[in-house]
Design an enzyme around this catalytic site. Structure first.
Site, mmCIF file in Angstrom:
data_model
loop_
_atom_site.group_PDB
_atom_site.id
_atom_site.type_symbol
_atom_site.label_atom_id
_atom_site.label_comp_id
_atom_site.label_asym_id
_atom_site.label_seq_id
_atom_site.Cartn_x
_atom_site.Cartn_y
_atom_site.Cartn_z
ATOM 1 N N ARG A 77 38.336 43.725 36.492
ATOM 2 C CA ARG A 77 37.974 45.100 36.206
ATOM 3 C C ARG A 77 39.200 45.831 35.679
ATOM 4 N NH1 ARG A 77 35.094 49.173 40.343
ATOM 5 N NH2 ARG A 77 37.215 49.412 41.084
ATOM 6 N N THR A 85 39.547 51.828 32.797
ATOM 7 C CA THR A 85 38.141 52.095 32.435
ATOM 8 C C THR A 85 37.162 51.663 33.523
ATOM 9 O OG1 THR A 85 37.855 49.902 31.465
ATOM 10 C CG2 THR A 85 38.701 51.630 30.008
ATOM 11 N N ASP A 94 40.491 46.130 48.245
ATOM 12 C CA ASP A 94 40.363 45.180 47.146
ATOM 13 C C ASP A 94 40.124 43.781 47.726
ATOM 14 O OD1 ASP A 94 41.156 43.153 45.173
ATOM 15 O OD2 ASP A 94 41.690 44.885 43.945
ATOM 16 N N ASP A 120 42.482 40.860 46.584
ATOM 17 C CA ASP A 120 43.830 40.976 47.162
ATOM 18 C C ASP A 120 43.816 40.608 48.648
ATOM 19 O OD1 ASP A 120 44.907 41.703 44.786
ATOM 20 O OD2 ASP A 120 45.034 43.850 45.235
#
Ligand code: PRP
Ligand code: URA
Length: 238
Positions: free
Chosen positions: A133, A137, A229, A232
């Protein structure tokens, strides 16, 4: 009836029809969203959400939850009769029929859900779709795609723990459909309402299985409360 009354009645009818259509659409979407909130899943997910849970525990819990979710995702697999002989008598048992399975993780985080599914269906083939991603944006960018040759004839489970804006999952499913795949379901861990809506606008035929439907997305398109995340946290890259 006066012209005014006739017009008012017509407007009322049109408003009612629009509301009914909206309601039917919402119901259709609900039927395609399965929130698997088994107590074991909720318990494990709470530990995963905790910011103090480290990568090792996070990974292990993701495998365990994926196995539990996989139980539901594979519920619709077709069965066939098989004749066998037990130590006591002959009987007609059941075996998985027809299509074989393919697991397609969206890299990276989707990888964390593969082993749980493979422990249920060890003969499944595994394809990979690489998407990340873009930080500005929030739109997915494709960087890898390697799928089994016979992918279009398989029962496909796409895995990705996070369904945030829905962009990554929608793109991955579009890539599979472009290759002729039709029998697809999406398995995730945490979904945002915005993501489910966007995903089903593009793919109303693809059921979504998730352990939790969270509140919303924040201004950075992260799921709230979420778990941060996922990639991560799985790979310790924070
Ligand atoms: C995360 C996550 C999904 C995507 C969800 O991946 O694993 O793939 O974001 O967001 P979306 O629904 O808004 O598209 P990310 O791009 O961070 O890549 P990673 O798995 O390599 O960390
Ligand atoms: N990707 C993640 O890993 N987490 C989010 O909350 C949103 C996108």
């Amino acid at each position: 009836m006066s012209l005014f009354k006739k017009t008012a009645a017509k407007i009322e009818e049109a408003v009612k029809a629009a509301a009914q259509a909206e309601e039917a659409k919402e119901k259709e979407t609900c039927d395609m969203l399965h929130v698997i909130d088994h107590p074991l899943i909720q318990h494990k997910l709470t530990i995963m959400r905790d910011k103090d849970t480290g990568a090792k525990d996070f990974r292990e819990l993701l495998v365990e939850i994926s196995r539990l979710l996989g139980y539901e995702v594979t519920r619709s697999l077709p069965l066939r009769d098989v004749e066998i002989e037990t130590p006591l008598t002959r009987m007609t048992g059941k075996a998985i029929a027809g299509k074989t399975l393919a697991i397609v993780p969206i890299l990276r985080a989707g990888l964390g859900m593969v082993d749980g599914l493979l422990s249920l269906v060890p003969t499944a083939k595994v394809g990979h779709i690489g998407l990340y991603r873009d930080h500005e944006t929030h739109k997915p960018v494709e960087y890898y795609c390697k799928l089994p040759d016979d992918i279009q004839s398989r029962f496909i489970i796409v895995t990705d723990p996070m369904l945030a804006t829905g962009g990554s999952a929608a793109d991955a499913v579009r890539m599979l459909k472009d290759k002729g795949c039709a029998d697809i379901r999406l398995m995730c861990l945490v979904a945002a309402p915005e993501g489910v809506k966007a995903f089903h606008e593009e793919h109303p035929d693809v059921p979504v299985f998730t352990a939790a439907l969270d509140e919303r997305l924040n201004e950075n398109a992260y799921i709230v409360p979420g778990l941060g995340d996922a990639g991560d946290r799985i790979f310790g890259t924070y």
